[in-house]
Design an enzyme around this catalytic site. Structure first.
Site, mmCIF file in Angstrom:
data_model
loop_
_atom_site.group_PDB
_atom_site.id
_atom_site.type_symbol
_atom_site.label_atom_id
_atom_site.label_comp_id
_atom_site.label_asym_id
_atom_site.label_seq_id
_atom_site.Cartn_x
_atom_site.Cartn_y
_atom_site.Cartn_z
ATOM 1 N N GLY A 1 0.815 -1.212 0.000
ATOM 2 C CA GLY A 1 0.000 0.000 0.000
ATOM 3 C C GLY A 1 0.844 1.255 0.000
ATOM 4 N N GLU A 2 1.909 1.260 0.793
ATOM 5 C CA GLU A 2 2.802 2.423 0.838
ATOM 6 C C GLU A 2 3.580 2.564 -0.468
ATOM 7 O OE1 GLU A 2 1.482 1.489 4.763
ATOM 8 O OE2 GLU A 2 2.461 0.192 3.275
ATOM 9 N N PHE A 3 3.888 1.433 -1.092
ATOM 10 C CA PHE A 3 4.552 1.501 -2.400
ATOM 11 C C PHE A 3 3.672 2.230 -3.410
ATOM 12 C CE2 PHE A 3 4.947 -0.214 -6.705
ATOM 13 C CZ PHE A 3 6.273 0.074 -6.982
ATOM 14 N N GLY B 1 3.768 5.918 -2.683
ATOM 15 C CA GLY B 1 4.975 6.642 -3.052
ATOM 16 C C GLY B 1 5.387 6.499 -4.500
#
Length: 406
Positions: free
Chosen positions: A59-61, A64
């Site tokens: 999810g953070e990938f 970003g």
């Protein structure tokens, strides 16, 4: 306090190794870090500067990724290293073509931080949302490497703002700039004397808007949907699936797609017990797609494009640690339904406020939410307009970060 932190990291590593023989995720966590510095040395030239992006998980990938790809587009000669903490991010994106190397992040010990930063020679470091590691941040500061937090969000109940949070507050001192999602985060950081923060918004809006504008087509899903209305349940957990089973039984003129968060064999079998007539995506063909009514997605990576074939979405996780990504569905104009644990997610509050989302607590409220949204074109428009109105975080972040690129 550093001593206690170090003990905590070592205990965490020990527990993971003890659990690894019995847990596939822990096993990947441990095995993926074996010979990690040898893996890095085989791919990365430490004499060259690299831009380091770190993500907790998938999810953070995705959060970003727009910033990474913007930097790559504007500076195609720059080398990029990506790290993940969680196997669920690394295993899916380990072959990501936008990076010169994708690795697990070694556990946050002083020795690991020194070796890792020496191995990749970062020009700048960019962390997404929640990841704060004492030794990595300290060593970056010692090397005078600019460090940025993007899509950050801070809340009063976090440890940074507690009387006993001195150690954690000191970690924040190493951040060059905080790009945060809301004014509350700016104000909280100011209370800690951090004036190096600005509201950039959430880069996920740029990502999901791009996905919706240029979606990957899924022919088998198109055949499954045919001329039917489709209810898509994304990132579901067992508590969600129990409720959805009752809805699917009651609503027979819609088709249902379930994309569970975990796709292990045992979980898929549990879902099939709830939905005996369901078919797995791996068994879907052009011949049987039209006749199927309930589809179980038994792979990872399709969800963000599934929503183009739906009219209404349910987002899982709200009966557990917290809801998953609502924006992927909203970008395609799907109103979203989710469980009660959404407090930490600004976009959920926003979607509820404008009437494009509904939080439910049980099967009865799920049916009520379904009835509210099943023919609600206003909610469709509001969802799309909300995502479009929030775009621009990537450009805002890049404008500041580019000054630190040689």
């Amino acid at each position: 306090m550093v001593f206690l932190y170090n003990i905590g990291i070592l205990l965490y590593g020990l527990i993971i190794r003890l659990v690894a023989p019995f847990n596939s995720k822990a096993n990947r966590f441990v095995n993926g870090r074996k010979q990690i510095f040898r893996q890095i040395a085989a791919r990365i030239d430490p004499s060259e500067k690299h831009i380091w992006f770190h993500f907790a998980s998938l999810g953070e990938f995705e959060q970003g990724r727009p910033v990474l790809e913007k930097i790559k587009a504007e500076h195609p000669g720059k080398k990029i290293v990506v790290t993940f903490f969680s196997p669920s991010g690394y295993e899916i994106r380990k072959h990501y073509a936008g990076a010169d190397g994708v690795f697990y992040l070694p556990l946050d010990t002083r020795r690991n931080a020194e070796r890792f930063i020496q191995a990749i020679n970062p020009e700048i470091a960019i962390f997404t949302k929640y990841e704060f590691w004492h030794h990595y941040f300290s060593v970056l500061a010692e090397h005078k490497t600019p460090l940025f937090i993007i899509s950050g969000i801070f809340r009063p109940e976090q440890i940074f703002f507690k009387f006993y949070g001195t150690f954690n507050r000191n970690i924040l001192k190493h951040v060059t700039w905080f790009f945060v999602q809301n004014q509350q985060s700016v104000d909280l950081l100011k209370q800690l004397k951090h004036h190096n923060a600005s509201i950039a918004g959430d880069t996920r809006f740029d990502r999901v808007a791009e996905n919706a504008e240029h979606p990957t087509l899924l022919p088998l899903i198109s055949s499954f949907a045919a001329q039917h209305k489709v209810f898509i349940a994304g990132s579901t957990w067992p508590a969600d699936e129990q409720l959805l089973q009752e809805l699917a039984t009651a609503i027979t003129d819609w088709k249902f797609i379930l994309a569970p968060h975990e796709i292990g064999a045992e979980h898929i079998r549990q879902i099939e017990q709830l939905f005996p007539t369901a078919i797995r995506y791996s068994a879907l063909t052009t011949e049987n797609a039209a006749a199927a009514r309930i589809l179980i997605i038994d792979n990872i990576g399709m969800l963000s494009f599934l929503y183009q074939y739906g009219q209404l979405a349910y987002i899982g996780g709200g009966f557990g640690v917290g809801i998953h990504n609502t924006l992927e569905a909203a970008a395609f104009g799907l109103p979203v339904i989710f469980g009660p644990n959404y407090r930490k997610f600004q976009e959920a509050h926003d979607l509820l406020k404008i009437g494009a989302a509904k939080s439910i607590e049980d099967e009865k409220s799920l049916v009520t939410a379904f009835q509210l949204f099943k023919n609600n074109q206003k909610a469709v428009s509001l969802a799309k307009e909300y995502v479009a109105s929030q775009k621009g975080a990537t450009a805002s972040i890049y404008e500041k970060v580019k000054a630190y690129l040689n």
